[in-house]
Each structure stands twice: as C-alpha cells, then as structure tokens.
Scaffold this motif. Sequence first.
Motif, PDB file in Angstrom:
ATOM      1  N   THR A  86       0.825  -1.205   0.000  1.00 49.53           N
ATOM      2  CA  THR A  86       0.000   0.000   0.000  1.00 49.53           C
ATOM      3  C   THR A  86       0.859   1.253   0.000  1.00 49.53           C
ATOM      4  N   GLY A  87       2.118   1.113   0.393  1.00 50.48           N
ATOM      5  CA  GLY A  87       3.030   2.248   0.402  1.00 50.48           C
ATOM      6  C   GLY A  87       3.492   2.676  -0.978  1.00 50.48           C
ATOM      7  N   ILE A  88       3.227   1.851  -1.998  1.00 47.35           N
ATOM      8  CA  ILE A  88       3.619   2.220  -3.362  1.00 47.35           C
ATOM      9  C   ILE A  88       2.854   3.460  -3.815  1.00 47.35           C
ATOM     10  N   ALA A  89       1.560   3.505  -3.500  1.00 42.17           N
ATOM     11  CA  ALA A  89       0.750   4.664  -3.903  1.00 42.17           C
ATOM     12  C   ALA A  89       1.299   5.916  -3.237  1.00 42.17           C
ATOM     13  N   GLY A  90       1.657   6.877  -4.048  1.00 44.39           N
ATOM     14  CA  GLY A  90       2.198   8.137  -3.543  1.00 44.39           C
ATOM     15  C   GLY A  90       3.712   8.181  -3.473  1.00 44.39           C
ATOM     16  N   MET A  91       4.367   7.066  -3.712  1.00 42.05           N
ATOM     17  CA  MET A  91       5.821   7.020  -3.668  1.00 42.05           C
ATOM     18  C   MET A  91       6.406   7.841  -4.823  1.00 42.05           C
ATOM     19  N   ALA A  92       7.449   8.588  -4.556  1.00 43.10           N
ATOM     20  CA  ALA A  92       8.105   9.397  -5.588  1.00 43.10           C
ATOM     21  C   ALA A  92       8.715   8.482  -6.648  1.00 43.10           C
ATOM     22  N   VAL A  93       8.648   8.928  -7.904  1.00 42.46           N
ATOM     23  CA  VAL A  93       9.240   8.196  -9.021  1.00 42.46           C
ATOM     24  C   VAL A  93      10.280   9.107  -9.666  1.00 42.46           C
ATOM     25  N   LEU A  94      11.499   8.576  -9.809  1.00 41.60           N
ATOM     26  CA  LEU A  94      12.607   9.326 -10.394  1.00 41.60           C
ATOM     27  C   LEU A  94      13.026   8.666 -11.696  1.00 41.60           C
ATOM     28  N   ASP A  95      13.584   9.470 -12.604  1.00 43.31           N
ATOM     29  CA  ASP A  95      14.119   8.883 -13.828  1.00 43.31           C
ATOM     30  C   ASP A  95      15.512   8.323 -13.546  1.00 43.31           C
ATOM     31  N   GLY A  96      16.143   7.776 -14.558  1.00 46.28           N
ATOM     32  CA  GLY A  96      17.458   7.160 -14.407  1.00 46.28           C
ATOM     33  C   GLY A  96      18.549   8.107 -13.940  1.00 46.28           C
ATOM     34  N   GLU A  97      18.353   9.411 -14.140  1.00 44.90           N
ATOM     35  CA  GLU A  97      19.341  10.394 -13.695  1.00 44.90           C
ATOM     36  C   GLU A  97      19.031  10.935 -12.303  1.00 44.90           C
ATOM     37  N   GLY A  98      17.946  10.468 -11.697  1.00 41.07           N
ATOM     38  CA  GLY A  98      17.577  10.930 -10.349  1.00 41.07           C
ATOM     39  C   GLY A  98      16.678  12.139 -10.324  1.00 41.07           C
ATOM     40  N   THR A  99      16.135  12.546 -11.476  1.00 37.53           N
ATOM     41  CA  THR A  99      15.235  13.694 -11.547  1.00 37.53           C
ATOM     42  C   THR A  99      13.803  13.235 -11.277  1.00 37.53           C
ATOM     43  N   PRO A 100      13.072  13.923 -10.399  1.00 35.01           N
ATOM     44  CA  PRO A 100      11.686  13.529 -10.115  1.00 35.01           C
ATOM     45  C   PRO A 100      10.811  13.588 -11.372  1.00 35.01           C
TER      46      PRO A 100
END
Length: 172
Positions: A86-100
Amino acid sequence: MMTAVNLGARVTGWGFVIFTIGSIAWTVVGLGSGQVSLIAANGFLTFVNLVGIWRWLGRQRAYEDGGRSAKAASRRASSPTLFTATGIAGMAVLDGEGTPLGKAVDALIECRSGAVSYVVVATTATAGIAEQLRAVSREAIVFECDQLVLRMPRHAFEAIPPINPVSWPTSI
C-alpha cells in the motif's frame, strides 16, 4: 477535509471523531427543539461515524502500524528491506538520472506468480493540472525504500503512451 484527503488512518479516524461530535451536537439540538427528523438523521450519522472511528482508529490504524513496524525493523535487520504494497501509492518516481518524474499511483500484481506486472506513474504539469498516467513495466523499475527509480531517462519515459485513467491495460 480530514477524511477526504486520506492522509492515513489516524487523520481519517480523527475526522470521524469530529463528525461524531457534530452529529451528537445536532441530535441534542433536535431533542431540545423536538425535531424528530433532525434526531433521526443525526442518530444515524452518529452510528455511521462510530463505525468510521472503529475502522480508521482501530483496525486500519493497526494494519498501518504493523506494516510500518515491519518496514522499520527490516531496515535494521539482516533480512531484505521491506516496504508495504500500500506504500507504493504516492511514492516518488525518479528517472534514471535521479530527476523527479511524478508519483506512483498503484502497482498491478499478477495473480499466479504474485509478481508486480507494472506500476502506474502519474505526472502532472503545473499545480496538478493535466495529469497523465503511464504504465511502466516491472523490469524498468528499481524499488528502493522510499522511492521508485526508473531504469530509463526522462525522454524514454515520456515516450510511453499515456493510459486511459479509467481503463488500465491488462498487460504492457
């Protein structure tokens, strides 16, 4: 607002406490003024709100606390580090370079294997306007404790076609 924004079991539960106080107060007003409809409506609302308190401050809070404790203990233990599904929902997603890029909305899990098939990622323009959802395959994601990192640059993520918000794919 406390119940609508779903900031977790405790905040939602305390929202129901406030609702209960209000419905009891209106029941008292109904008793004092002889308004049977006001008494009946708020008596029912008091019951509904008490169920909300039981669910959110009792059972759901216990579930969240249990998941949080396992997550915290796994960070200190020699076992694999855990996070709640359930913690997946809302988790930040970054690209391969670390940019949100955005945030995870949900993960779709295959019934037979129990493996994550894909994660839906939401990206928004300024002030949350024009949200787009994209399905990212499990192979393209690194699950970290507090964020998801895509194994792709931003332009590759943006090349994934957006999905329909109400009709997600069965596979990608």
